[in-house]
Design a protein around this motif. Structure first.
Motif, PDB file in Angstrom:
ATOM      1  N   ASP A  17       8.387 -39.878 -24.762  1.00 52.31           N
ATOM      2  CA  ASP A  17       9.160 -41.117 -24.983  1.00 52.31           C
ATOM      3  C   ASP A  17       8.512 -42.338 -24.334  1.00 52.31           C
ATOM      4  OD1 ASP A  17      11.017 -39.563 -26.304  1.00 52.31           O
ATOM      5  OD2 ASP A  17      12.290 -39.300 -24.535  1.00 52.31           O
TER       6      ASP A  17
ATOM      7  N   SER B 285      10.098 -27.305 -22.197  1.00 52.08           N
ATOM      8  CA  SER B 285      11.421 -27.660 -22.702  1.00 52.08           C
ATOM      9  C   SER B 285      12.210 -26.424 -23.099  1.00 52.08           C
ATOM     10  CB  SER B 285      11.288 -28.599 -23.904  1.00 52.08           C
ATOM     11  OG  SER B 285      10.679 -29.810 -23.527  1.00 52.08           O
TER      12      SER B 285
ATOM     13  N   ARG C 135       8.166 -35.765 -20.745  1.00 47.03           N
ATOM     14  CA  ARG C 135       8.955 -36.598 -21.676  1.00 47.03           C
ATOM     15  C   ARG C 135       8.835 -38.077 -21.333  1.00 47.03           C
ATOM     16  NH1 ARG C 135      12.591 -39.919 -21.674  1.00 47.03           N
ATOM     17  NH2 ARG C 135      12.969 -39.677 -19.431  1.00 47.03           N
TER      18      ARG C 135
ATOM     19  N   HIS D 138       4.620 -29.297 -23.010  1.00 45.87           N
ATOM     20  CA  HIS D 138       5.978 -29.831 -23.031  1.00 45.87           C
ATOM     21  C   HIS D 138       6.895 -28.969 -23.888  1.00 45.87           C
ATOM     22  CE1 HIS D 138       9.224 -32.575 -24.504  1.00 45.87           C
ATOM     23  NE2 HIS D 138       9.293 -32.824 -23.217  1.00 45.87           N
TER      24      HIS D 138
END
Length: 365
Positions: free
Chosen positions: A320, A77, A315, A73
């Motif tokens: 999250d 990102s 994400r 990630h």
């Protein structure tokens, strides 16, 4: 505990055991583990005292939950949605990990000695790569196997498209597009595993390998697997998943009119349209050679780092955990052929994945 090695090895009665030892993370793979596995397997291949290798996972939860998704990630990102190119993706830590991991997958597929993968509990993503290419694959009543990549805006890798593409009646396409869990019997039905040994009999099975032989231990402990729930639905899956596009597959699932088919349609429809389109093409065009498939998967993996859907999918599912990804495309018809083609285009000179293949090796490796 923190000082314990992430890969533990032992040799007893000629049987070398390789245990992934990160139980808190369900033995998720990182670069050091891949390197350690590669070194051990090479040493054991050359050791005449070693007659067989057994792969297992520490703890009660499973063999391996895949790779370090949080690290991927970070790279996705940083690279996606901007001006980053193939060279920058290839220079990332994730790319370095994939290069070593995919080479290990190829080496496992051509291992010269019995390589017994105990696919107990959770076996996902990278865990499939180090087990489903083994020459002896054991599942249990606790097996929960999956190639879940499309759920995070990624595409099945580690040779996953190679093994799924070979499943009869489009069952592998079903598994790849839904990213759903497969039971031990499902895994056998799809060709991802060979033998079913109840979890309570695993200790006896492993002990018998050294005391007698691998064949004798299989004869003693393996059982006829229960019916595969997915294989029992092969008739409608064969028809629905023969459609040319993901959108058509979803429509055909809905037209079946059963609760299971409706659920399947909803599951697929919630995932990244672009990742689904790339996955479908990857499965439909998988080559007869694992090495060539891994090379193509590497191209797709690098391009996935550059695709915003991968960072967004991780994400939503892992970081999250809101389970509400905002995909790049709002519908399947919005995905263009050019976008899909770009994932498969050859990489610039010097960036392709290199896997050595001896001239005498079978072309299917």
């Amino acid at each position: 505990m923190a000082d314990e090695p992430s890969v533990v090895s032992a040799i007893d009665a000629g049987v070398a055991t390789l245990t992934l030892n990160r139980p808190k993370s369900i033995n998720a793979l990182d670069q050091s583990m891949v390197t350690a596995m590669d070194e051990l397997l090479r040493d054991w291949a050359a050791d005449p005292q070693v007659t067989a290798v057994v792969l297992a996972g520490a703890g009660e939860r499973g063999l391996c939950a895949g790779g370090d998704i949080v690290a991927i990630h970070r790279d996705a990102s940083a690279l996606s949605g901007g001006s980053a190119d193939d060279a920058e993706a290839a220079a990332s830590p994730s790319a370095a990990f994939w290069r070593d991991e995919y080479r290990l997958n190829a080496d496992i597929a051509r291992y010269p000695k019995p390589y017994v993968a105990i696919m107990d509990g959770i076996v996902m993503g990278g865990g499939v790569g180090i087990s489903a290419h083994a020459n002896t694959r054991i599942v249990t009543d606790r097996t929960r196997l999956a190639m879940p990549e499309v759920g995070i805006g990624f595409v099945p890798d580690v040779g996953g498209t190679y093994v799924l593409a070979r499943a009869a009646d489009n069952l592998g396409i079903y598994a790849g597009l839904t990213a759903g869990h497969l039971s031990g019997p499902d895994a056998i039905a799809l060709g991802l595993a060979d033998h079913y040994v109840p979890a309570d009999d695993l200790d006896a099975f492993r002990k018998a390998i050294g005391e007698t032989s691998l064949d004798a231990s299989i004869a003693k402990c393996a059982q006829q697997p229960p019916e595969s729930k997915i294989a029992a639905q092969r008739d409608w899956i064969r028809e629905a998943f023969s459609a040319d596009t993901v959108g058509e597959i979803i429509d055909r699932c809905r037209a079946v009119g059963t609760e299971e088919a409706d659920k399947t349609a909803a599951t697929i429809a919630a995932k990244s349209p672009l990742a689904l389109a790339v996955t479908l093409r990857s499965l439909r065009e998988a080559t007869p050679s694992l090495v060539e498939t891994l090379k193509r998967e590497y191209r797709v993996s690098l391009r996935s780092l550059l695709n915003p859907d991968m960072a967004e999918g991780i994400r939503a599912q892992v970081i999250d955990k809101d389970r509400n990804p905002a995909w790049r495309h709002t519908g399947h018809a919005a995905v263009t052929s050019a976008e899909v083609d770009a994932f498969f285009a050859p990489l610039p000179d010097g960036l392709e994945l290199a896997i050595n293949v001896a001239p005498q090796e079978d072309s299917s490796v």
